[in-house]
Design a protein around this motif. Structure first.
Motif, PDB file in Angstrom:
ATOM      1  N   SER A   1       0.813  -1.216   0.000  1.00  0.00           N
ATOM      2  CA  SER A   1       0.000   0.000   0.000  1.00  0.00           C
ATOM      3  C   SER A   1       0.846   1.264   0.000  1.00  0.00           C
ATOM      4  O   SER A   1       0.376   2.332  -0.391  1.00  0.00           O
ATOM      5  CB  SER A   1      -0.938   0.004   1.211  1.00  0.00           C
ATOM      6  N   ARG A   2       2.113   1.154   0.429  1.00  0.00           N
ATOM      7  CA  ARG A   2       2.965   2.349   0.551  1.00  0.00           C
ATOM      8  C   ARG A   2       4.092   2.393  -0.466  1.00  0.00           C
ATOM      9  O   ARG A   2       4.864   3.352  -0.484  1.00  0.00           O
ATOM     10  CB  ARG A   2       3.549   2.415   1.961  1.00  0.00           C
ATOM     11  N   ALA A   3       4.193   1.362  -1.292  1.00  0.00           N
ATOM     12  CA  ALA A   3       5.250   1.350  -2.315  1.00  0.00           C
ATOM     13  C   ALA A   3       4.880   2.336  -3.412  1.00  0.00           C
ATOM     14  O   ALA A   3       3.930   2.123  -4.159  1.00  0.00           O
ATOM     15  CB  ALA A   3       5.417  -0.052  -2.878  1.00  0.00           C
ATOM     16  N   SER A   4       5.626   3.431  -3.514  1.00  0.00           N
ATOM     17  CA  SER A   4       5.306   4.479  -4.485  1.00  0.00           C
ATOM     18  C   SER A   4       6.278   4.508  -5.660  1.00  0.00           C
ATOM     19  O   SER A   4       5.950   5.025  -6.723  1.00  0.00           O
ATOM     20  CB  SER A   4       5.289   5.848  -3.795  1.00  0.00           C
ATOM     21  N   THR A   5       7.474   3.959  -5.478  1.00  0.00           N
ATOM     22  CA  THR A   5       8.462   3.968  -6.562  1.00  0.00           C
ATOM     23  C   THR A   5       8.489   2.604  -7.250  1.00  0.00           C
ATOM     24  O   THR A   5       8.044   1.597  -6.689  1.00  0.00           O
ATOM     25  CB  THR A   5       9.871   4.282  -6.024  1.00  0.00           C
ATOM     26  N   ARG A   6       9.026   2.593  -8.460  1.00  0.00           N
ATOM     27  CA  ARG A   6       9.149   1.343  -9.203  1.00  0.00           C
ATOM     28  C   ARG A   6      10.006   0.339  -8.438  1.00  0.00           C
ATOM     29  O   ARG A   6       9.683  -0.849  -8.350  1.00  0.00           O
ATOM     30  CB  ARG A   6       9.772   1.642 -10.580  1.00  0.00           C
ATOM     31  N   GLU A   7      11.085   0.816  -7.843  1.00  0.00           N
ATOM     32  CA  GLU A   7      11.981  -0.053  -7.082  1.00  0.00           C
ATOM     33  C   GLU A   7      11.249  -0.690  -5.899  1.00  0.00           C
ATOM     34  O   GLU A   7      11.338  -1.897  -5.676  1.00  0.00           O
ATOM     35  CB  GLU A   7      13.184   0.744  -6.574  1.00  0.00           C
ATOM     36  N   ALA A   8      10.504   0.118  -5.134  1.00  0.00           N
ATOM     37  CA  ALA A   8       9.791  -0.402  -3.972  1.00  0.00           C
ATOM     38  C   ALA A   8       8.744  -1.425  -4.388  1.00  0.00           C
ATOM     39  O   ALA A   8       8.582  -2.464  -3.743  1.00  0.00           O
ATOM     40  CB  ALA A   8       9.134   0.747  -3.203  1.00  0.00           C
ATOM     41  N   LYS A   9       8.038  -1.149  -5.480  1.00  0.00           N
ATOM     42  CA  LYS A   9       7.006  -2.086  -5.948  1.00  0.00           C
ATOM     43  C   LYS A   9       7.621  -3.412  -6.378  1.00  0.00           C
ATOM     44  O   LYS A   9       7.066  -4.485  -6.107  1.00  0.00           O
ATOM     45  CB  LYS A   9       6.219  -1.458  -7.098  1.00  0.00           C
ATOM     46  N   LEU A  10       8.768  -3.354  -7.046  1.00  0.00           N
ATOM     47  CA  LEU A  10       9.439  -4.586  -7.454  1.00  0.00           C
ATOM     48  C   LEU A  10       9.912  -5.378  -6.246  1.00  0.00           C
ATOM     49  O   LEU A  10       9.803  -6.612  -6.211  1.00  0.00           O
ATOM     50  CB  LEU A  10      10.637  -4.262  -8.360  1.00  0.00           C
ATOM     51  N   GLN A  11      10.434  -4.684  -5.234  1.00  0.00           N
ATOM     52  CA  GLN A  11      10.927  -5.368  -4.036  1.00  0.00           C
ATOM     53  C   GLN A  11       9.779  -6.030  -3.270  1.00  0.00           C
ATOM     54  O   GLN A  11       9.924  -7.147  -2.761  1.00  0.00           O
ATOM     55  CB  GLN A  11      11.677  -4.372  -3.146  1.00  0.00           C
ATOM     56  N   VAL A  12       8.645  -5.345  -3.196  1.00  0.00           N
ATOM     57  CA  VAL A  12       7.477  -5.930  -2.529  1.00  0.00           C
ATOM     58  C   VAL A  12       7.001  -7.164  -3.297  1.00  0.00           C
ATOM     59  O   VAL A  12       6.693  -8.209  -2.703  1.00  0.00           O
ATOM     60  CB  VAL A  12       6.333  -4.903  -2.415  1.00  0.00           C
ATOM     61  N   GLU A  13       6.976  -7.069  -4.626  1.00  0.00           N
ATOM     62  CA  GLU A  13       6.544  -8.216  -5.428  1.00  0.00           C
ATOM     63  C   GLU A  13       7.511  -9.390  -5.273  1.00  0.00           C
ATOM     64  O   GLU A  13       7.082 -10.545  -5.165  1.00  0.00           O
ATOM     65  CB  GLU A  13       6.435  -7.829  -6.908  1.00  0.00           C
ATOM     66  N   LEU A  14       8.812  -9.103  -5.229  1.00  0.00           N
ATOM     67  CA  LEU A  14       9.792 -10.170  -5.055  1.00  0.00           C
ATOM     68  C   LEU A  14       9.627 -10.837  -3.692  1.00  0.00           C
ATOM     69  O   LEU A  14       9.703 -12.071  -3.582  1.00  0.00           O
ATOM     70  CB  LEU A  14      11.216  -9.609  -5.195  1.00  0.00           C
ATOM     71  N   ALA A  15       9.383 -10.035  -2.653  1.00  0.00           N
ATOM     72  CA  ALA A  15       9.157 -10.607  -1.318  1.00  0.00           C
ATOM     73  C   ALA A  15       7.917 -11.487  -1.317  1.00  0.00           C
ATOM     74  O   ALA A  15       7.911 -12.585  -0.742  1.00  0.00           O
ATOM     75  CB  ALA A  15       9.016  -9.487  -0.292  1.00  0.00           C
ATOM     76  N   ARG A  16       6.864 -11.024  -1.978  1.00  0.00           N
ATOM     77  CA  ARG A  16       5.624 -11.809  -2.054  1.00  0.00           C
ATOM     78  C   ARG A  16       5.855 -13.137  -2.784  1.00  0.00           C
ATOM     79  O   ARG A  16       5.424 -14.198  -2.324  1.00  0.00           O
ATOM     80  CB  ARG A  16       4.559 -10.983  -2.776  1.00  0.00           C
ATOM     81  N   LEU A  17       6.551 -13.079  -3.907  1.00  0.00           N
ATOM     82  CA  LEU A  17       6.801 -14.298  -4.682  1.00  0.00           C
ATOM     83  C   LEU A  17       7.747 -15.245  -3.939  1.00  0.00           C
ATOM     84  O   LEU A  17       7.599 -16.460  -4.017  1.00  0.00           O
ATOM     85  CB  LEU A  17       7.368 -13.944  -6.058  1.00  0.00           C
ATOM     86  N   SER A  18       8.728 -14.676  -3.227  1.00  0.00           N
ATOM     87  CA  SER A  18       9.646 -15.509  -2.437  1.00  0.00           C
ATOM     88  C   SER A  18       8.888 -16.271  -1.354  1.00  0.00           C
ATOM     89  O   SER A  18       9.237 -17.407  -1.008  1.00  0.00           O
ATOM     90  CB  SER A  18      10.731 -14.631  -1.793  1.00  0.00           C
ATOM     91  N   TYR A  19       7.867 -15.627  -0.825  1.00  0.00           N
ATOM     92  CA  TYR A  19       7.013 -16.280   0.171  1.00  0.00           C
ATOM     93  C   TYR A  19       6.077 -17.290  -0.498  1.00  0.00           C
ATOM     94  O   TYR A  19       5.854 -18.394   0.011  1.00  0.00           O
ATOM     95  CB  TYR A  19       6.198 -15.217   0.910  1.00  0.00           C
ATOM     96  N   ASP A  20       5.544 -16.908  -1.667  1.00  0.00           N
ATOM     97  CA  ASP A  20       4.525 -17.735  -2.321  1.00  0.00           C
ATOM     98  C   ASP A  20       5.083 -19.018  -2.940  1.00  0.00           C
ATOM     99  O   ASP A  20       4.390 -20.046  -2.965  1.00  0.00           O
ATOM    100  CB  ASP A  20       3.819 -16.933  -3.429  1.00  0.00           C
ATOM    101  N   ALA A  21       6.316 -18.959  -3.466  1.00  0.00           N
ATOM    102  CA  ALA A  21       6.846 -20.102  -4.223  1.00  0.00           C
ATOM    103  C   ALA A  21       6.761 -21.421  -3.453  1.00  0.00           C
ATOM    104  O   ALA A  21       6.140 -22.387  -3.935  1.00  0.00           O
ATOM    105  CB  ALA A  21       8.273 -19.813  -4.678  1.00  0.00           C
ATOM    106  N   PRO A  22       7.353 -21.519  -2.260  1.00  0.00           N
ATOM    107  CA  PRO A  22       7.234 -22.795  -1.536  1.00  0.00           C
ATOM    108  C   PRO A  22       5.808 -23.061  -1.053  1.00  0.00           C
ATOM    109  O   PRO A  22       5.390 -24.215  -0.940  1.00  0.00           O
ATOM    110  CB  PRO A  22       8.191 -22.624  -0.347  1.00  0.00           C
ATOM    111  N   GLN A  23       5.053 -21.977  -0.791  1.00  0.00           N
ATOM    112  CA  GLN A  23       3.675 -22.146  -0.345  1.00  0.00           C
ATOM    113  C   GLN A  23       2.813 -22.752  -1.454  1.00  0.00           C
ATOM    114  O   GLN A  23       1.959 -23.606  -1.203  1.00  0.00           O
ATOM    115  CB  GLN A  23       3.093 -20.788   0.074  1.00  0.00           C
ATOM    116  N   VAL A  24       3.030 -22.296  -2.698  1.00  0.00           N
ATOM    117  CA  VAL A  24       2.262 -22.816  -3.835  1.00  0.00           C
ATOM    118  C   VAL A  24       2.522 -24.311  -4.014  1.00  0.00           C
ATOM    119  O   VAL A  24       1.591 -25.095  -4.220  1.00  0.00           O
ATOM    120  CB  VAL A  24       2.612 -22.039  -5.124  1.00  0.00           C
ATOM    121  N   ARG A  25       3.775 -24.684  -3.915  1.00  0.00           N
ATOM    122  CA  ARG A  25       4.106 -26.105  -4.066  1.00  0.00           C
ATOM    123  C   ARG A  25       3.419 -26.946  -2.998  1.00  0.00           C
ATOM    124  O   ARG A  25       2.865 -28.013  -3.283  1.00  0.00           O
ATOM    125  CB  ARG A  25       5.620 -26.319  -3.984  1.00  0.00           C
ATOM    126  N   GLU A  26       3.436 -26.436  -1.762  1.00  0.00           N
ATOM    127  CA  GLU A  26       2.831 -27.205  -0.672  1.00  0.00           C
ATOM    128  C   GLU A  26       1.310 -27.266  -0.820  1.00  0.00           C
ATOM    129  O   GLU A  26       0.701 -28.325  -0.663  1.00  0.00           O
ATOM    130  CB  GLU A  26       3.193 -26.579   0.676  1.00  0.00           C
TER     131      GLU A  26
END
Length: 415
Positions: free
Chosen positions: A105-130
């Motif tokens: 909700s607070r990511a306003s720059t392209r860099e911040a948005k990419l970092q938030v998305e990477l954190a989300r995907l890093s969390y989701d990857a093993p979760q999706v498999r499980e």
């Protein structure tokens, strides 16, 4: 009209360990920062329930408040999320995903948005498999399995993560070039670090006279904010960046590496802590901050800035400092709100910055030499310039600022 976000907070405490009142308080602060109206807070002391994390009865008690979401302090496995959603008509969230919601909700720059998305995907990857593996095990024999779909989804996530990392690597390279350029212009680089909501942004404003948003809530700052600062004639750039929090997953640190490199590449780090916190909480926050700094591979000198001294009795404050001396290197008490202690902090900053040494440099009369002279006027303290058979410069500066002239530089004892 926007629908109100309501939630009930749940915390399961291990009965073997003593209760920790700060966990629920922190979860409430995070929920408020994400815009949730907290309807109730439920704590249960028991061993982990493998199906729901917490007892069924406590979930039913929470649902009696009719919340839109249940927010757990404890991490939820994909199986537990699946079980709760299957048996109860409510959405669920754990603390880590709540933090990601705030970040998004607070990511306003392209860099911040990419970092938030990477954190989300890093969390989701093993979760999706499980989760998909769990669904596959529950399928009836004879039907088409979910294996191909599982592999496709997992590979899509991994592919997207690789693309984001490549893009963030370019951002990081640009950041490194920016830091090099700033040093070439004669600036020392100082980074603010510390637990979220310790007052870093307020301190940035107090030291630099700027007006950066400084709200009384966690994770106000996601993208680096830099302002100019002069300390006893030395020009510096002070950078505020994302705050730390307890139990921060390592992959979140990795996802925000390009932002946190502002701390790891700094010449000096100001570790800000809230001195008004109870001693046990203050120690815990300092431990969490030091762990995050270790994960960021910070090697720069450090000053521990103990903020909010105006809310403390002087004797009590000193007693507290004595009990955290193992976690607080070079402690300085300040109040960013009232400006108390800022003069002492600036003096400490001056003493801890990379030392200036005295040099004598001889240069031939060439256009390149005059270009270097112009650069040294910006980056160093010129003590004397003699125009003889060659240019003779006496200056006080940093070794790296005169490194390109090292073959002609005579290093003399510093004053």
């Amino acid at each position: 009209m926007k629908e109100e976000k309501t939630a009930v907070l749940l915390l399961r405490e291990n009965p073997v360990n003593p209760g920790d009142p700060y966990r629920m308080k922190e979860l409430r602060g995070l929920a408020n920062a994400a815009g949730y109206l907290v309807l109730d807070e439920i704590i249960q002391r028991r061993e982990r329930d493998h199906r729901f994390q917490i007892g069924r009865g406590k979930i039913e008690e929470a649902l009696s408040c009719h919340p839109k979401k249940l927010i757990f302090y404890n991490p939820l496995s994909p199986t537990q999320v699946f079980n709760i959603r299957s048996e109860f008509p409510v959405q669920v969230l754990d603390r880590f995903n709540l933090i990601l919601e705030i970040f998004a909700s607070r990511a306003s720059t392209r860099e911040a948005k990419l970092q938030v998305e990477l954190a989300r995907l890093s969390y989701d990857a093993p979760q999706v498999r499980e989760e998909l593996s769990f669904r596959k095990r529950s399928e009836q024999p004879g039907f088409r399995g979910a294996g191909a779909y599982e592999q496709s989804m997992y590979h899509d996530i991994r592919g997207r993560m690789a693309k984001i990392r490549a893009e963030l690597k370019e951002v990081e390279a640009m950041g490194e070039e920016r830091r090099k350029r700033r040093r070439d212009l004669g600036f020392d680089l100082i980074a603010l670090a510390g637990y979220t909501n310790a007052g870093k942004s307020t301190l940035l404003n107090a030291l630099t006279g700027s007006e950066v948003d400084a709200l009384d809530q966690p994770f106000t700052t996601l993208s680096p904010t830099t302002r100019a600062l002069e300390v006893n004639g030395r020009r510096a750039l002070l950078t505020d960046t994302v705050g730390f929090i307890d139990d921060l997953p390592h992959f979140l640190i990795k996802a925000f590496h390009s932002t946190l490199s502002e701390i790891s590449r700094a010449d000096l780090v100001l570790l800000v802590a809230d001195l008004s916190d109870p001693l046990e909480l203050l120690r815990r926050k300092l431990v969490a901050s030091h762990k995050a700094l270790w994960d960021c591979q910070v090697t720069a000198p450090m000053i521990t800035v103990l903020n909010k001294m105006d809310q403390m009795d002087e004797l009590d404050a000193q007693m507290k400092i004595d009990q955290i001396e193992d976690l607080a290197s070079n402690p300085v008490m300040v109040s960013a709100h009232s400006s108390q202690g800022l003069s002492k902090l600036k003096q400490c900053i001056y003493q801890r910055l990379p030392p200036l040494k005295k040099y004598q440099i001889r240069l031939p009369y060439t256009s390149q030499s005059f270009g270097e002279l112009s650069r040294l006027y910006r980056t160093s303290e010129l003590l004397d310039v003699s125009y003889e058979d060659e240019l003779i410069l006496s200056l006080r500066g940093r070794a790296k600022d005169v490194a390109r002239l090292s073959k002609r530089a005579k290093d003399e004892p510093a004053e």
